[in-house]
Enzyme design. Sequence first.
Site, PDB file in Angstrom:
ATOM      1  N   CYS A 153      16.273 -45.783 -28.074  1.00  0.00           N
ATOM      2  CA  CYS A 153      15.054 -46.595 -28.067  1.00  0.00           C
ATOM      3  C   CYS A 153      14.943 -47.385 -26.756  1.00  0.00           C
ATOM      4  O   CYS A 153      14.629 -46.795 -25.740  1.00  0.00           O
ATOM      5  CB  CYS A 153      15.016 -47.481 -29.311  1.00  0.00           C
ATOM      6  SG  CYS A 153      13.340 -47.996 -29.703  1.00  0.00           S
ATOM      7  N   HIS A 203      15.699 -43.785 -33.302  1.00  0.00           N
ATOM      8  CA  HIS A 203      17.023 -44.344 -33.601  1.00  0.00           C
ATOM      9  C   HIS A 203      17.850 -43.349 -34.415  1.00  0.00           C
ATOM     10  O   HIS A 203      17.856 -43.406 -35.646  1.00  0.00           O
ATOM     11  CB  HIS A 203      16.876 -45.633 -34.417  1.00  0.00           C
ATOM     12  CG  HIS A 203      16.312 -46.777 -33.641  1.00  0.00           C
ATOM     13  ND1 HIS A 203      17.110 -47.661 -32.939  1.00  0.00           N
ATOM     14  CD2 HIS A 203      15.042 -47.183 -33.451  1.00  0.00           C
ATOM     15  CE1 HIS A 203      16.349 -48.567 -32.360  1.00  0.00           C
ATOM     16  NE2 HIS A 203      15.083 -48.299 -32.652  1.00  0.00           N
ATOM     17  N   GLU A 216      20.871 -43.318 -34.919  1.00  0.00           N
ATOM     18  CA  GLU A 216      21.993 -43.958 -35.626  1.00  0.00           C
ATOM     19  C   GLU A 216      21.705 -44.191 -37.103  1.00  0.00           C
ATOM     20  O   GLU A 216      22.618 -44.296 -37.910  1.00  0.00           O
ATOM     21  CB  GLU A 216      22.377 -45.282 -34.942  1.00  0.00           C
ATOM     22  CG  GLU A 216      21.387 -46.434 -35.037  1.00  0.00           C
ATOM     23  CD  GLU A 216      20.329 -46.453 -33.936  1.00  0.00           C
ATOM     24  OE1 GLU A 216      20.060 -45.384 -33.344  1.00  0.00           O
ATOM     25  OE2 GLU A 216      19.766 -47.540 -33.671  1.00  0.00           O
TER      26      GLU A 216
HETATM   27  N1  GLN Z   1      11.424 -53.260 -27.182  1.00  0.00           N
HETATM   28  C1  GLN Z   1      11.168 -51.856 -27.116  1.00  0.00           C
HETATM   29  C2  GLN Z   1       9.874 -51.476 -27.801  1.00  0.00           C
HETATM   30  O1  GLN Z   1       9.361 -52.232 -28.599  1.00  0.00           O
HETATM   31  C3  GLN Z   1      12.321 -51.079 -27.732  1.00  0.00           C
HETATM   32  C4  GLN Z   1      12.463 -51.274 -29.200  1.00  0.00           C
HETATM   33  C5  GLN Z   1      13.809 -50.864 -29.740  1.00  0.00           C
HETATM   34  O2  GLN Z   1      14.750 -50.661 -28.984  1.00  0.00           O
HETATM   35  N2  GLN Z   1      13.931 -50.781 -31.042  1.00  0.00           N
HETATM   36  O3  GLN Z   1       9.337 -50.432 -27.559  1.00  0.00           O
END
Ligand code: GLN
Length: 537
Positions: free
Chosen positions: A381, A507, A509
């Site tokens: 992400c 994600h 994970e």
């Molecule tokens: N802050 C970034 C976004 O909102 C990444 C979000 C995250 O890593 N979950 O796109």
Amino acid sequence: MKYIFVTGGVVSSLGKGLTAASLGTLLENRGLKVALQKFDPYLNVDPGTMSPFQHGEVYVLDDGAETDLDLGHYERFTNVKLSRLNNLTSGQVYQTVLNNEREGKYLGKTVQVIPHVTDEIKRRIHALAAHSQADVIITEIGGTTGDIEGLPFLEAIREFALEAGVGNVAFVHVTYVPFIKAAGELKTKPTQQSVAKLREIGIAPHLIVCRCEKPLDKELRQKISLFCNVPIEAVIEEKDVDHSIYEVPLMLQRERTDELVCQLLRLDTPLPNMSHWQEIIRKLIAPQHRVRIGVVGKYIELQDAYKSVYEAIIHGGVANDCGIETVRVDAEEIEKEGGEAILQGLGGILVPGGFGERGVEGKIKAAKFARENKIPYLGLCLGMQIATIEFARHVLKLEKAHSTEFDRNTPHPVIALLDAQKEVTQLGGTMRLGAQSCQLAVGSQAGKLYGAFVVNERHRHRYEFNNHYRAQFEQAGFVFSGTSPDGKLVEVIELPAHPFYVASQFHPEFLSKPHQPHPLFRGFIAAAHQQMHRKPL
Ligand code: GLN
């Protein structure tokens, strides 16, 4: 249908979630269909708006629910798929009750904690039962017995047990038996008192699971049995694990916990087959290889902020018969120190998700170090966005390239707000959330690892790769190996000229389990292992 309620006594952070999840493992391996549910007494509607300092990781489900991290344990320890029905907060209960009141659904009655709030809580247990069609519902009550805010939940499960009838409900109380150094003894008094507190409310636990540092001898078990009014077999020792949290199901099995629960609930099932689980533990305890993985984040001092990431790394280790040494690297330290000293000697570098500017420059340095020194890199992400910014600045020479999250006026917004986010004003539950399809490029590293062309992965973000820059990146060897099915949203990037440089907007994970390690983590650890061999420890 049968119900197990897991409560906690004496202190928080006892690992009630792990106990509930482990019981789930054992019952599932007895051939039962289980469903797991968590009740959280706080007033937030969900933990999505809470800081990791307050709450640890926010665990995201397929349906986009932002939930408590214990749901991560539930999914990792079992094969259940959870939805927003599986996590209930006081905030949600009150929101529903107050909406009902405004709609006139209570027909002029005075709206009260008993019965209206407790009825709503009971309704949610029934709703999960109906939805899941499980044989056994395990409901964990967050917080500690004696907390004011937990009382409506305890009252609700007391009523629920009365209505469900004897033989259909088991109360499991997880408690703490501290070792007092000066006396050289384990002490049972706090356990006695917390059980007394539960009984005051009308709940008499059937099983007392004792978290302890040292073994519980027979005398102590007898004492707890006598004072807490349970048979001695129902006093369960749950000692601190030596190696891994995945040992807990086997520990509970040795204490015959599942057998007792099945007797209480009149469930006639075979003994659980845990042989595959034992094989996982063997790999965890005595792995053939070792790797050192650096996780570069900003909540490094917190145990729980990157919970699923740490677990998925361990699963990747299981897949490669590799023991993992996780080095928690503070991104702000790298910002100050430059990083080489810290990052050298790592088999792999992982940059997890995150929000806000703090530590971002340190993460960019870590990504640069990984790219230039050919150290395997996995970005999750924000970690993908970081890899993009780093490549833009140092390979494409786009000066001051950034995400508009961190620099609104950057001349090169290589990461920018998703279109769908532009009108959003509320914070809670408004990101791009939950499972979305991603199409993988033929021949890409990600495609090979997954062995699939289309995958579904969980998301939680507001920003995305800015397509305006796609051609420029591609010309420089940056590969967009995963996109949304319409090709518009970048989901996975990789650098083919590097041993392993893969990052995803989603994600992964959240979908990794010890018995089903996630392909990206499996590939990352395999590459890290090779890297460690290139550079002896
Ligand atoms: N802050 C970034 C976004 O909102 C990444 C979000 C995250 O890593 N979950 O796109």
